[in-house]
Structures are given as structure tokens and as C-alpha cells.
Design a protein around this motif. Structure first.
Motif, mmCIF file in Angstrom:
data_model
loop_
_atom_site.group_PDB
_atom_site.id
_atom_site.type_symbol
_atom_site.label_atom_id
_atom_site.label_comp_id
_atom_site.label_asym_id
_atom_site.label_seq_id
_atom_site.Cartn_x
_atom_site.Cartn_y
_atom_site.Cartn_z
ATOM 1 N N ALA A 33 42.172 50.524 45.991
ATOM 2 C CA ALA A 33 43.361 49.970 45.346
ATOM 3 C C ALA A 33 44.608 50.632 45.902
ATOM 4 C CB ALA A 33 43.296 50.172 43.834
ATOM 5 N N LEU A 34 45.636 49.826 46.110
ATOM 6 C CA LEU A 34 46.937 50.319 46.565
ATOM 7 C C LEU A 34 48.062 49.995 45.583
ATOM 8 C CD1 LEU A 34 46.923 49.518 50.382
ATOM 9 C CD2 LEU A 34 47.108 51.769 49.334
ATOM 10 N N THR A 35 47.775 49.114 44.609
ATOM 11 C CA THR A 35 48.790 48.696 43.647
ATOM 12 C C THR A 35 48.174 48.661 42.248
ATOM 13 O OG1 THR A 35 48.254 46.339 43.797
ATOM 14 C CG2 THR A 35 49.839 47.211 45.407
ATOM 15 N N PRO A 36 48.996 48.677 41.205
ATOM 16 C CA PRO A 36 48.455 48.554 39.848
ATOM 17 C C PRO A 36 47.659 47.270 39.652
ATOM 18 C CG PRO A 36 50.711 49.331 39.760
ATOM 19 C CD PRO A 36 50.450 48.947 41.188
ATOM 20 N N GLN A 37 48.105 46.189 40.281
ATOM 21 C CA GLN A 37 47.375 44.932 40.135
ATOM 22 C C GLN A 37 45.965 45.042 40.705
ATOM 23 O OE1 GLN A 37 50.439 45.301 41.312
ATOM 24 N NE2 GLN A 37 51.790 44.025 40.068
ATOM 25 N N GLU A 38 45.817 45.748 41.818
ATOM 26 C CA GLU A 38 44.488 45.930 42.403
ATOM 27 C C GLU A 38 43.630 46.846 41.539
ATOM 28 O OE1 GLU A 38 45.650 45.287 47.111
ATOM 29 O OE2 GLU A 38 45.535 47.312 46.298
ATOM 30 N N VAL A 39 44.263 47.843 40.917
ATOM 31 C CA VAL A 39 43.525 48.699 39.982
ATOM 32 C C VAL A 39 42.966 47.859 38.847
ATOM 33 C CG1 VAL A 39 43.713 50.550 38.281
ATOM 34 C CG2 VAL A 39 44.837 50.789 40.496
ATOM 35 N N LEU A 40 43.814 47.019 38.265
ATOM 36 C CA LEU A 40 43.388 46.243 37.098
ATOM 37 C C LEU A 40 42.391 45.151 37.461
ATOM 38 C CD1 LEU A 40 46.770 46.090 35.216
ATOM 39 C CD2 LEU A 40 44.704 47.276 34.501
ATOM 40 N N THR A 41 42.459 44.669 38.685
ATOM 41 C CA THR A 41 41.439 43.714 39.118
ATOM 42 C C THR A 41 40.061 44.361 39.060
ATOM 43 O OG1 THR A 41 42.978 42.516 40.548
ATOM 44 C CG2 THR A 41 40.632 42.303 41.046
ATOM 45 N N GLY A 42 39.956 45.612 39.536
ATOM 46 C CA GLY A 42 38.691 46.329 39.453
ATOM 47 C C GLY A 42 38.305 46.650 38.020
ATOM 48 N N VAL A 43 39.289 46.951 37.178
ATOM 49 C CA VAL A 43 39.007 47.293 35.779
ATOM 50 C C VAL A 43 38.437 46.093 35.027
ATOM 51 C CG1 VAL A 43 40.054 47.926 33.571
ATOM 52 C CG2 VAL A 43 40.685 49.174 35.650
ATOM 53 N N VAL A 44 39.132 44.947 35.094
ATOM 54 C CA VAL A 44 38.679 43.797 34.302
ATOM 55 C C VAL A 44 37.365 43.232 34.840
ATOM 56 C CG1 VAL A 44 41.012 43.211 33.575
ATOM 57 C CG2 VAL A 44 40.066 42.141 35.630
ATOM 58 N N ALA A 45 37.056 43.522 36.105
ATOM 59 C CA ALA A 45 35.760 43.109 36.654
ATOM 60 C C ALA A 45 34.644 44.060 36.242
ATOM 61 C CB ALA A 45 35.849 43.027 38.175
ATOM 62 N N GLY A 46 34.998 45.140 35.543
ATOM 63 C CA GLY A 46 33.993 46.098 35.095
ATOM 64 C C GLY A 46 33.504 47.013 36.194
ATOM 65 N N ARG A 47 34.259 47.134 37.294
ATOM 66 C CA ARG A 47 33.798 47.913 38.439
ATOM 67 C C ARG A 47 34.521 49.243 38.596
ATOM 68 N NH1 ARG A 47 31.726 45.114 42.845
ATOM 69 N NH2 ARG A 47 33.187 46.147 44.274
ATOM 70 N N ALA A 48 35.649 49.423 37.894
ATOM 71 C CA ALA A 48 36.459 50.602 38.172
ATOM 72 C C ALA A 48 37.244 51.032 36.939
ATOM 73 C CB ALA A 48 37.424 50.321 39.326
ATOM 74 N N ALA A 49 37.844 52.213 37.034
ATOM 75 C CA ALA A 49 38.783 52.719 36.040
ATOM 76 C C ALA A 49 40.053 53.138 36.772
ATOM 77 C CB ALA A 49 38.192 53.900 35.284
ATOM 78 N N GLY A 50 41.131 53.218 36.040
ATOM 79 C CA GLY A 50 42.394 53.662 36.623
ATOM 80 C C GLY A 50 43.133 54.528 35.628
ATOM 81 N N SER A 51 44.271 55.046 36.043
ATOM 82 C CA SER A 51 45.059 55.869 35.130
ATOM 83 C C SER A 51 46.533 55.620 35.367
ATOM 84 C CB SER A 51 44.738 57.352 35.319
ATOM 85 O OG SER A 51 45.272 57.842 36.543
ATOM 86 N N GLY A 52 47.364 56.036 34.418
ATOM 87 C CA GLY A 52 48.793 55.848 34.547
ATOM 88 C C GLY A 52 49.529 56.526 33.420
ATOM 89 N N LEU A 53 50.791 56.137 33.249
ATOM 90 C CA LEU A 53 51.590 56.616 32.140
ATOM 91 C C LEU A 53 51.474 55.644 30.967
ATOM 92 C CD1 LEU A 53 54.835 57.601 34.106
ATOM 93 C CD2 LEU A 53 52.892 59.053 33.500
ATOM 94 N N LYS A 54 51.837 56.111 29.781
ATOM 95 C CA LYS A 54 51.660 55.298 28.580
ATOM 96 C C LYS A 54 52.372 53.954 28.677
ATOM 97 C CE LYS A 54 52.118 55.538 23.535
ATOM 98 N NZ LYS A 54 52.584 56.373 22.402
#
Length: 302
Positions: free
Chosen positions: A224-245
């Protein structure tokens, strides 16, 4: 409104003492006192409690406006000095603003709009930055200012702290961690999550930030290089990400759950510029953004 009165008022607020404020401004205490009385008379309300010295509710509100106005005035003087040195026939160069993810939340569009109002003749270009670019975009002269996190570890870059927020972890709604969305989790509960992978040329400070300084964490299959790519992996159940509140307010994707990480140190977002940049438009944008930050920070960090 007389900027001298605002300058005296802000000095008293920041020093918490009339005599110290007078010394800072190279004025006499009676002169500072007269400035405050004149300002209170013009506004029709008391701005300062006198013993001990502290701002009233109206004074606290005015202090934020005073910082913005004085910073803009100082930046304007710098800009005028540049013009006086010699006019240019060239069209104004655009101010290129880099934004990583959602930048500094609500402060980012507020700063951009304040600059547009202050400098309507200067074109503004907004450029989205990925996770690897908060140093290279500046040093390679692809942007003039950048909203980034965390602070770049590079002497060529100067930064200002804008917001400081609690950390969150983004997980699929099917994850057991998602059940803690109200009560939060600890770092020990998430170190084995399959966090998104970052390219090898990602700055170490950003890698440490994303992975909560746990380099040995198990990584998921997705880059992942962008928040959108992070969330694509998250909603697919393949990944986790982190950020600020505040990330959760800007990226409310169905299927993604944002869980507070209770014992992770709070992290800041920053405005970054080239340390040696003499561009007056950069100075104006920086002054406006730093002046606006105290006004919007309570709303963002709640």
C-alpha cells in the motif's frame, strides 16, 4: 482594528503578566494597560481577568484571531519587501501544496482557503502524496509545502506541529479486534496483525509510525502507498492499517472498523517546508497555517 492593540493584548495573554508583556514589546506598562483598555472599549467586553492575569472567554476567542491577523500581517510585510526589491513581469508561480492522506484533518482545507483569501492572485495546486514522498516531494521541488506525518528526519526540512492525536488501528469488521472499537486495545494486542507492506524505499520514520515501532510484526500480502490502498486490503479481510484518530472521519469505508490503541504514544501531523526556502508565498502559507492551528486543534483532537 489597530494591530498594535492586538499585539499588546496577545503579549499579555502569552506572558500572563502586564509588566513582562511590556518588556517584551519595549513599551511601558501603562502603555500596555492603555492598549488593553482601548481594545476592551472598542469591543464592548472585558478581555482579561486582572488578578491573576488570564483571558476571559471573549479574550480566549480573540487571542486565536489575534495570532492569525498578526501572523498574516508579518507575512504580508515580508512579501511586500520582496516586491519592493524589484517587480517581475512573470505571472505568479503556483503554490504547490502536498497532502499526505487527509493531511491535518479540518485544518488542511482551512489553511488552503485562508491562503486563497489572503493571496487571491497566487494560483494554488493541490498534490496528493503517497507514504514515501513526504521528504522527496519537497527536496525534489515537486511541492512547496506538505501536510505530512510523522516529522521527516531530514535537516533539509523544517516542520511545524499542527495536531496531536490518538492512534487507531484499521481492521476488517470480521476481525476479533473490531469488537474493541469502543473500549480500545493495546499495542500488544495488535502486533501480530497482518499490516500492509510498504515499499523498501519508504522512509524509516514512516515505517516505524505505521507499525507502532514493531519491525518484527507479521506483514500481510498487500502493498500500500495510499490510505485508499490500505483500506482496500482491510475491507477485503487481507490486511490491517494504522493512522490518527481523525483518519476515521475521512475514510469511513463500509467493512472497515477503527479501534483506538490506548497505550500507543499520540502522534502529530506536521506542515513541512524546505528549510532554506525563501519563497514569500511559502512564508505566508506557513504563518497562516500555524496561526490557525490553535483554533482548530481542539475540534480535531477531541
Amino acid at each position: 482594528m489597530d494591530l498594535r492593540l492586538l499585539s499588546s493584548f496577545l503579549a499579555v495573554v502569552e506572558e500572563g503578566h502586564f509588566k513582562r508583556a511590556a518588556a517584551r514589546l519595549f513599551l511601558s506598562p501603562p502603555a500596555v494597560t492603555q492598549h488593553i483598555r482601548q481594545l476592551e472599549s472598542e469591543l464592548g467586553t472585558r478581555l482579561l481577568h486582572r488578578n491573576p492575569v488570564s483571558p476571559t472567554r471573549a479574550g480566549a476567542r480573540l487571542a486565536g484571531h489575534a495570532r492569525t491577523l498578526l501572523a498574516a500581517a508579518n507575512a504580508a510585510m515580508d512579501d511586500m519587501a520582496d516586491v519592493i526589491q524589484g517587480p517581475s513581469a512573470d505571472a505568479p508561480r503556483p503554490l504547490r501544496i502536498g497532502i499526505m492522506g487527509h493531511g491535518s484533518a479540518e485544518l488542511t482545507p482551512a489553511a488552503v482557503n485562508a491562503f486563497r483569501r489572503a493571496r487571491p492572485d497566487v494560483p494554488v495546486e493541490l498534490r496528493q502524496l503517497n507514504f514515501t514522498e513526504h521528504v522527496t516531494a519537497l527536496v525534489e521541488d515537486r511541492v512547496d509545502v506538505a501536510f505530512v506525518r510523522p516529522a521527516p528526519d531530514d535537516e533539509r526540512i523544517a516542520t511545524d506541529v499542527l495536531t496531536t492525536e490518538q492512534r487507531i488501528v484499521a481492521v476488517p469488521e470480521t476481525s476479533a479486534i473490531a469488537d474493541a472499537r469502543e473500549n480500545g486495545v493495546r499495542v500488544a494486542d495488535i502486533i501480530d496483525l497482518p499490516f500492509v507492506r510498504l515499499p523498501g524505499h519508504t522512509p524509516p520514520v514512516f515505517t516505524d509510525y505505521l507499525y507502532f515501532n514493531h519491525e518484527a510484526q507479521r506483514r500481510g500480502p498487500d502493498f500500500a502507498l495510499t490510505p485508499q490502498e490500505v483500506l482496500t486490503g482491510v475491507v477485503a479481510g487481507r490486511a490491517a492499517g494504522s493512522g490518527l484518530k481523525s483518519f476515521a472521519r475521512y475514510y469511513a469505508w463500509p467493512g472497515a472498523v477503527f479501534v483506538p490503541v490506548l497505550d500507543a504514544p499520540w502522534e502529530s501531523s506536521y506542515l513541512a517546508v524546505r528549510a532554506d526556502d525563501g519563497n514569500p508565498e511559502v512564508k505566508i502559507f506557513r504563518a497562516l497555517t500555524v496561526a490557525l492551528a490553535p483554533e482548530l486543534r481542539p475540534r480535531i483532537e477531541r
